[in-house]
Every structure is written in structure tokens, then in C-alpha cells.
Enzyme design. Structure first.
Site, mmCIF file in Angstrom:
data_model
loop_
_atom_site.group_PDB
_atom_site.id
_atom_site.type_symbol
_atom_site.label_atom_id
_atom_site.label_comp_id
_atom_site.label_asym_id
_atom_site.label_seq_id
_atom_site.Cartn_x
_atom_site.Cartn_y
_atom_site.Cartn_z
ATOM 1 N N GLY A 5 0.846 -1.226 -0.192
ATOM 2 C CA GLY A 5 -0.049 -0.028 -0.054
ATOM 3 C C GLY A 5 0.916 1.351 -0.082
ATOM 4 O O GLY A 5 0.533 2.164 0.766
ATOM 5 N N HIS A 6 1.955 1.421 -0.762
ATOM 6 C CA HIS A 6 2.931 2.370 -0.956
ATOM 7 C C HIS A 6 3.533 2.180 -2.046
ATOM 8 O O HIS A 6 3.757 1.200 -2.823
ATOM 9 C CB HIS A 6 3.727 2.432 0.213
ATOM 10 C CG HIS A 6 4.461 1.383 0.551
ATOM 11 N ND1 HIS A 6 4.383 0.166 1.173
ATOM 12 C CD2 HIS A 6 5.818 1.089 0.076
ATOM 13 C CE1 HIS A 6 5.246 -0.555 1.307
ATOM 14 N NE2 HIS A 6 6.266 -0.049 0.745
ATOM 15 N N ALA A 7 4.406 3.362 -2.446
ATOM 16 C CA ALA A 7 5.383 3.047 -3.441
ATOM 17 C C ALA A 7 6.581 4.006 -2.965
ATOM 18 O O ALA A 7 6.746 4.286 -1.701
ATOM 19 C CB ALA A 7 4.918 3.999 -4.747
#
Length: 131
Positions: free
Chosen positions: A47-49
Site C-alpha cells: 500500500g505504498h510506492a
């Protein structure tokens, strides 16, 4: 560079196989190693980059899906072989989901933890990709 699976060289032996990551198997020197385990059924991770970080994900046990989003389209990679991992370059939103029972995900990262390298909100990610 785009995300892609990489076969990990293995030495086969009737007593058990040995997988080896050295030299040029992955395009970075790992500066951080961690693993995900005991992920509850239906839960997701990621749920991130990352802006600069490369990651190489390996399913040590069981299986899981990695959903990668480049801001325009999504691709799902199923990881279920301990002698094959997924290289994720910087700039991809990732979700890890559908962990099997006893699924374990080993992560080799190109850098030590740096909160400033994370993009944790999807709308911020879309803005980052369009700039």
C-alpha cells in the site's frame, strides 16, 4: 526498467535444493533484508510506492500476489516458487495480497529504511507520477 520475475540460480541435490543470490542475479547490492509472515487471511501488505528504492521479493514459503500499479495500468504477479523472485524498481505502487497459509515473503531492498522515500497515499502517488 520494468518489474519482472528473475529466476534464482539453484543447486539441485537429492538432499534438498540450494538457491543462491550473488554477483549479478539482482541489479543492486542489498542494504536491508526483511520478511513478512503470519499475514492473516484476507489481509494485504504494501500500500505504498518508493521514489528511489529497488526491491526483490521472494516467496520463501507458500504463495502471494503482488499487484503493481504504474499510475496508468495494474499488473498482478503471482509468486509461488522459492527459486523465482520479483524485481520492483522505484516508482511503482504495490499491494501484496492473497497470502496462502504459511506464506512468507522475503524482501531484499537496495537501501536502508528512509521514510522520505515512501509515498503512502495513493493520490499523492498519482500526483508524483504526473509531475
Amino acid at each position: 526498467m520494468t518489474p519482472h520475475k528473475i529466476k534464482i540460480p539453484k543447486i539441485e541435490d537429492r538432499r534438498g535444493n540450494l538457491a543462491v543470490i550473488e554477483k549479478d542475479v539482482i541489479p543492486f547490492v542489498s542494504k536491508r533484508v526483511y520478511y513478512l509472515f503470519d499475514v492473516p487471511s484476507g489481509a494485504s501488505r504494501g500500500g505504498h510506492a518508493h521514489k528511489n528504492l529497488y526491491q526483490f521479493l521472494i516467496p520463501l514459503s507458500g504463495s502471494f500476489d503482488v499487484v503493481l500499479d504504474d499510475g496508468k495500468m495494474k499488473n498482478t504477479f503471482t509468486l509461488n516458487r522459492p527459486d523465482e523472485g520479483l524485481l520492483i524498481p522505484p516508482g511503482y505502487w504495490r499491494e501484496l495480497e492473497n497470502f496462502s497459509s504459511a506464506g512468507i515473503c522475503l524482501v531484499l531492498a537496495s537501501e536502508e529504511f528512509d521514510e522520505d522515500d515512501y509515498i503512502r497515499e495513493y493520490n499523492d502517488y498519482v500526483d508524483y507520477k504526473s509531475s
